[in-house]
Design an enzyme around this catalytic site. Sequence first.
Site, PDB file in Angstrom:
ATOM      1  N   ARG A 150       0.843  -1.191   0.000  1.00 55.96           N
ATOM      2  CA  ARG A 150       0.000   0.000   0.000  1.00 55.96           C
ATOM      3  C   ARG A 150       0.880   1.243   0.000  1.00 55.96           C
ATOM      4  O   ARG A 150       2.032   1.217   0.444  1.00 55.96           O
ATOM      5  CB  ARG A 150      -0.910   0.010   1.233  1.00 55.96           C
ATOM      6  CG  ARG A 150      -1.839  -1.193   1.345  1.00 55.96           C
ATOM      7  CD  ARG A 150      -2.617  -1.146   2.654  1.00 55.96           C
ATOM      8  NE  ARG A 150      -3.558  -2.254   2.771  1.00 55.96           N
ATOM      9  CZ  ARG A 150      -3.282  -3.412   3.370  1.00 55.96           C
ATOM     10  NH1 ARG A 150      -2.076  -3.616   3.901  1.00 55.96           N
ATOM     11  NH2 ARG A 150      -4.190  -4.375   3.451  1.00 55.96           N
ATOM     12  N   LYS A 174      -1.983  -2.694   8.100  1.00 54.84           N
ATOM     13  CA  LYS A 174      -3.112  -2.217   8.905  1.00 54.84           C
ATOM     14  C   LYS A 174      -3.098  -2.863  10.281  1.00 54.84           C
ATOM     15  O   LYS A 174      -2.808  -4.050  10.418  1.00 54.84           O
ATOM     16  CB  LYS A 174      -4.430  -2.532   8.190  1.00 54.84           C
ATOM     17  CG  LYS A 174      -4.638  -1.703   6.924  1.00 54.84           C
ATOM     18  CD  LYS A 174      -5.998  -1.985   6.308  1.00 54.84           C
ATOM     19  CE  LYS A 174      -6.236  -1.105   5.088  1.00 54.84           C
ATOM     20  NZ  LYS A 174      -7.549  -1.369   4.474  1.00 54.84           N
ATOM     21  N   HIS A 245      -2.744   2.300  -5.641  1.00 46.83           N
ATOM     22  CA  HIS A 245      -3.633   1.150  -5.472  1.00 46.83           C
ATOM     23  C   HIS A 245      -3.854   0.417  -6.791  1.00 46.83           C
ATOM     24  O   HIS A 245      -4.069  -0.797  -6.804  1.00 46.83           O
ATOM     25  CB  HIS A 245      -4.969   1.594  -4.876  1.00 46.83           C
ATOM     26  CG  HIS A 245      -5.468   0.658  -3.815  1.00 46.83           C
ATOM     27  ND1 HIS A 245      -4.826   0.488  -2.610  1.00 46.83           N
ATOM     28  CD2 HIS A 245      -6.509  -0.206  -3.800  1.00 46.83           C
ATOM     29  CE1 HIS A 245      -5.474  -0.416  -1.889  1.00 46.83           C
ATOM     30  NE2 HIS A 245      -6.484  -0.859  -2.595  1.00 46.83           N
ATOM     31  N   ARG A 248      -1.122  -1.869  -7.032  1.00 49.18           N
ATOM     32  CA  ARG A 248      -1.387  -2.993  -6.122  1.00 49.18           C
ATOM     33  C   ARG A 248      -2.334  -3.997  -6.792  1.00 49.18           C
ATOM     34  O   ARG A 248      -2.114  -5.213  -6.734  1.00 49.18           O
ATOM     35  CB  ARG A 248      -1.986  -2.448  -4.828  1.00 49.18           C
ATOM     36  CG  ARG A 248      -2.285  -3.470  -3.729  1.00 49.18           C
ATOM     37  CD  ARG A 248      -2.602  -2.703  -2.452  1.00 49.18           C
ATOM     38  NE  ARG A 248      -3.309  -3.511  -1.467  1.00 49.18           N
ATOM     39  CZ  ARG A 248      -2.714  -4.327  -0.600  1.00 49.18           C
ATOM     40  NH1 ARG A 248      -1.400  -4.469  -0.617  1.00 49.18           N
ATOM     41  NH2 ARG A 248      -3.428  -5.009   0.283  1.00 49.18           N
ATOM     42  N   HIS A 271      -3.893  -9.197   3.262  1.00 51.40           N
ATOM     43  CA  HIS A 271      -5.337  -9.228   3.488  1.00 51.40           C
ATOM     44  C   HIS A 271      -5.660 -10.156   4.657  1.00 51.40           C
ATOM     45  O   HIS A 271      -5.189 -11.289   4.694  1.00 51.40           O
ATOM     46  CB  HIS A 271      -6.074  -9.750   2.244  1.00 51.40           C
ATOM     47  CG  HIS A 271      -6.182  -8.739   1.150  1.00 51.40           C
ATOM     48  ND1 HIS A 271      -6.434  -9.080  -0.168  1.00 51.40           N
ATOM     49  CD2 HIS A 271      -6.080  -7.382   1.162  1.00 51.40           C
ATOM     50  CE1 HIS A 271      -6.481  -7.987  -0.902  1.00 51.40           C
ATOM     51  NE2 HIS A 271      -6.272  -6.953  -0.127  1.00 51.40           N
ATOM     52  N   TYR A 280      -9.863 -10.592  -7.287  1.00 51.26           N
ATOM     53  CA  TYR A 280      -8.919 -10.631  -8.402  1.00 51.26           C
ATOM     54  C   TYR A 280      -9.130 -11.852  -9.293  1.00 51.26           C
ATOM     55  O   TYR A 280      -8.698 -11.862 -10.440  1.00 51.26           O
ATOM     56  CB  TYR A 280      -7.481 -10.590  -7.879  1.00 51.26           C
ATOM     57  CG  TYR A 280      -7.185  -9.304  -7.153  1.00 51.26           C
ATOM     58  CD1 TYR A 280      -7.045  -8.112  -7.851  1.00 51.26           C
ATOM     59  CD2 TYR A 280      -7.077  -9.273  -5.763  1.00 51.26           C
ATOM     60  CE1 TYR A 280      -6.796  -6.927  -7.193  1.00 51.26           C
ATOM     61  CE2 TYR A 280      -6.831  -8.084  -5.096  1.00 51.26           C
ATOM     62  CZ  TYR A 280      -6.695  -6.916  -5.813  1.00 51.26           C
ATOM     63  OH  TYR A 280      -6.469  -5.741  -5.161  1.00 51.26           O
TER      64      TYR A 280
END
Length: 299
Positions: A150, A174, A245, A248, A271, A280
Amino acid sequence: MSNTLSEQLQSFIEYLQIEKQYSTYTFEQYRHDIEEFYVFMKEQGLHSLKDVEYSDARLFLTVLHERKLMRASISKKISSLRSFYRFLNREEMLETNPFSFVNLPKKEKRLPRFFYEEEIQVLLEACNGESLLDLRNKALFELLYGTGIRVSECANLQMKDVDLALSTILVKGKGNKERYVPFGSFAQDALTAYINQSRPSLMKDQIHSAVFVNHRGGALTSRGIRLILNKIIENASLKGKITPHKLRHTFATHLLNNGADLRSVQELLGHADLSATQVYTHVTKDQLRKTYLAHHPRA
């Protein structure tokens, strides 16, 4: 806003900061959503959160729809309030949660946008150059595309997090979750050239350990990274937009197109939920269909 409402909101924000370890951006978004609901409460003559009933929650949802907000924005606001009430229930400040049974609008299904491999090659060629900033921009682009990290993770990357010998970076994602992400030979060469030849000169008299620096020697921000990418696509004369992004998305799509398994891509992207990665697979199926239609004689 009454003292009680203010205190309840502050308690929730402290919980997000300390226990959940959310970023400043995230908990400020929660604060904004809740303060917006406080304005609605005042308009409806509701003086405390315990006065709010399910019918009021439904009315707030209707108000959001009437403002013609995107479904994703409405869902986020309702989720913020649901989490806020859930916290107050846990702390025994309130007994009920009027947002528990409010149905969130279905998400719009949008496929992630990505670059084709030929477009990536054009963008990489636009990064070529011998100046200090050219070397930095090449390393930045190669790392973003080569790791799928990110933009915030890239901006926060420190020198101690880069292992050139093992071709890996330690990424803080995150919730301060850490993961090791490998990078390939092209990113390796670009990073080595930047770190050895460009970064020391760009640093000037600045003292910090950020990997990527701006032309003044300070740490490169997320906004600065976006500006660099916009300059690269401008130099490449490609149509369309470029964002960190989108790179990404491109990273994940190209991995899956070339046979990578979903679980590995999930780990690389950081994730928490596999469903966030599964989007995806729709992209790759769409790509397969386009390839079939373009090349099969009886398509």
